[in-house]
Design a protein around this motif. Sequence first.
Motif, mmCIF file in Angstrom:
data_model
loop_
_atom_site.group_PDB
_atom_site.id
_atom_site.type_symbol
_atom_site.label_atom_id
_atom_site.label_comp_id
_atom_site.label_asym_id
_atom_site.label_seq_id
_atom_site.Cartn_x
_atom_site.Cartn_y
_atom_site.Cartn_z
ATOM 1 N N HIS A 138 51.053 102.231 37.516
ATOM 2 C CA HIS A 138 50.579 100.851 37.631
ATOM 3 C C HIS A 138 51.024 100.250 38.969
ATOM 4 O O HIS A 138 52.219 100.161 39.248
ATOM 5 N N HIS A 161 57.000 78.892 36.385
ATOM 6 C CA HIS A 161 55.700 78.491 35.835
ATOM 7 C C HIS A 161 55.644 76.967 35.725
ATOM 8 O O HIS A 161 54.639 76.416 35.293
ATOM 9 N N GLY A 197 52.435 88.683 34.609
ATOM 10 C CA GLY A 197 52.002 89.995 35.080
ATOM 11 C C GLY A 197 51.581 90.030 36.538
ATOM 12 O O GLY A 197 51.093 91.058 37.030
ATOM 13 N N ALA A 210 51.968 97.402 41.060
ATOM 14 C CA ALA A 210 52.412 96.029 40.772
ATOM 15 C C ALA A 210 52.457 95.155 42.026
ATOM 16 O O ALA A 210 52.385 93.931 41.924
ATOM 17 N N TYR A 213 54.767 101.398 39.582
ATOM 18 C CA TYR A 213 55.714 101.888 38.573
ATOM 19 C C TYR A 213 55.418 103.358 38.292
ATOM 20 O O TYR A 213 54.317 103.854 38.616
ATOM 21 N N GLY A 232 53.417 90.054 39.216
ATOM 22 C CA GLY A 232 54.271 90.875 40.074
ATOM 23 C C GLY A 232 55.490 90.133 40.608
ATOM 24 O O GLY A 232 56.226 90.656 41.452
ATOM 25 N N LYS A 233 55.737 88.938 40.094
ATOM 26 C CA LYS A 233 56.837 88.108 40.620
ATOM 27 C C LYS A 233 58.199 88.786 40.409
ATOM 28 O O LYS A 233 59.000 88.900 41.349
ATOM 29 N N THR A 234 58.447 89.240 39.169
ATOM 30 C CA THR A 234 59.736 89.892 38.896
ATOM 31 C C THR A 234 59.858 91.173 39.706
ATOM 32 O O THR A 234 60.928 91.475 40.262
HETATM 33 N N1 LIG Z 1 58.561 99.221 33.884
HETATM 34 C C1 LIG Z 1 57.250 99.027 34.068
HETATM 35 N N2 LIG Z 1 56.395 100.068 33.980
HETATM 36 C C2 LIG Z 1 55.064 99.900 34.176
HETATM 37 N N3 LIG Z 1 54.493 98.715 34.483
HETATM 38 C C3 LIG Z 1 55.304 97.647 34.580
HETATM 39 C C4 LIG Z 1 56.720 97.740 34.371
HETATM 40 N N4 LIG Z 1 57.263 96.516 34.528
HETATM 41 C C5 LIG Z 1 56.237 95.689 34.829
HETATM 42 N N5 LIG Z 1 55.063 96.364 34.850
HETATM 43 C C6 LIG Z 1 53.721 95.832 35.153
HETATM 44 O O1 LIG Z 1 53.729 95.343 36.495
HETATM 45 C C7 LIG Z 1 52.976 94.145 36.597
HETATM 46 C C8 LIG Z 1 53.851 93.053 37.195
HETATM 47 O O2 LIG Z 1 54.872 92.730 36.261
HETATM 48 P P1 LIG Z 1 55.980 91.626 36.580
HETATM 49 O O3 LIG Z 1 56.957 91.650 35.458
HETATM 50 O O4 LIG Z 1 56.491 91.848 37.948
HETATM 51 O O5 LIG Z 1 55.106 90.292 36.523
HETATM 52 P P2 LIG Z 1 55.583 88.759 36.530
HETATM 53 O O6 LIG Z 1 54.711 88.071 37.511
HETATM 54 O O7 LIG Z 1 57.046 88.686 36.732
HETATM 55 O O8 LIG Z 1 55.187 88.290 35.067
HETATM 56 P P3 LIG Z 1 55.844 87.157 34.101
HETATM 57 O O9 LIG Z 1 55.402 85.828 34.633
HETATM 58 O O10 LIG Z 1 55.203 87.474 32.792
HETATM 59 O O11 LIG Z 1 57.334 87.353 34.093
HETATM 60 C C9 LIG Z 1 52.468 93.831 35.186
HETATM 61 O O12 LIG Z 1 51.147 94.291 35.082
HETATM 62 C C10 LIG Z 1 53.385 94.635 34.288
HETATM 63 O O13 LIG Z 1 52.721 95.026 33.110
#
Ligand SMILES: Nc1ncnc2c1ncn2[C@@H]1O[C@H](COP(=O)(O)OP(=O)(O)OP(=O)(O)O)[C@@H](O)[C@H]1O
Length: 272
Positions: A25, A202, A48, A27, A21, A50-52
């Motif tokens: 960070h 989940h 967190g 991801a 990002y 990284g799935k999304t």
């Molecule tokens: N816009 C952003 N700017 C900086 N870091 C980000 C941003 N969006 C997500 N992150 C970081 O990237 C990492 C992955 O986030 P992501 O949302 O992809 O996780 P996730 O697996 O989908 O989580 P969840 O199960 O909570 O939805 C996390 O550490 C999050 O804090």
Amino acid sequence: MIGYVQPAPPSLDVRGVRFAYPDGHVALQQVDLTVPKGDRVALLGPNGAGKTTLVLHLNGILTAAAGTVTVGGLTVDSDRATLAEIRRRVGIVFQDPDDQLFLPTVAEDVAFGPANLGLRGPELAARVDEALTAVGMLEHRDRAPHHLSFGQRRRVAVATVLAMHPEILVLDEPSSNLDPAARRELATILRGLPVTLLMVTHDLPYALELCERSVILDGGRIVADGTTPDLLADADLLARHRLELPYGFDPAVAAARLAATPDRSAPARPAA
Ligand SMILES: Nc1ncnc2c1ncn2[C@@H]1O[C@H](COP(=O)(O)OP(=O)(O)OP(=O)(O)O)[C@@H](O)[C@H]1O
């Protein structure tokens, strides 16, 4: 000469994807994931993980700093013509159906995407009815989406994406906020769809019920990739990645029960 039929390219092929990002960070790091046509795969991982971020790479909302993503053999890139076709091929159903429903009637919402592709008249109406039939919502076609239950709105959101005839259906937490009956009904619908499916969840029993294969993402890396029963039976693996089964849930017993139920034992694989 002996004829040779070219095998279908995988619905999804993610190769060496890395993404950070703007705040630095990281991801996703070196993510590799191939999903053959017709397979159903669960994408698991703690908050967190990284799935999304990975899902947003599949239709070009985010662009990898390194690596490639291809969908049905077409590479995701920022070229406008390619991106339009990629967004037709990758149908993402977001967690909140209200993000996808914004028109006065169910039919208009489902028609929106195919109408943008240029479909009109009877062809468009047939596409809408086909998608609504697939999710068991045809009788609600003329209702206002905001008059439907949450479970019904989620099914209509699935129909808006199916109406585009996607290569791969990506579902973000499809079982969230559903009562047990709606959860089970949606599982039956999803199992019957002749599409490739990637499901972020989940809900580990739901992954077991719907997906023969699961992938665990943690810290932006794929840390496990195997059959869902095998992964869920590995208590140490689950604990290391903050994944928890519901209290008293035995994945081996559930898997055996599912395998004994004829229409649940294997995903329907569409013709290549
Ligand atoms: N816009 C952003 N700017 C900086 N870091 C980000 C941003 N969006 C997500 N992150 C970081 O990237 C990492 C992955 O986030 P992501 O949302 O992809 O996780 P996730 O697996 O989908 O989580 P969840 O199960 O909570 O939805 C996390 O550490 C999050 O804090």
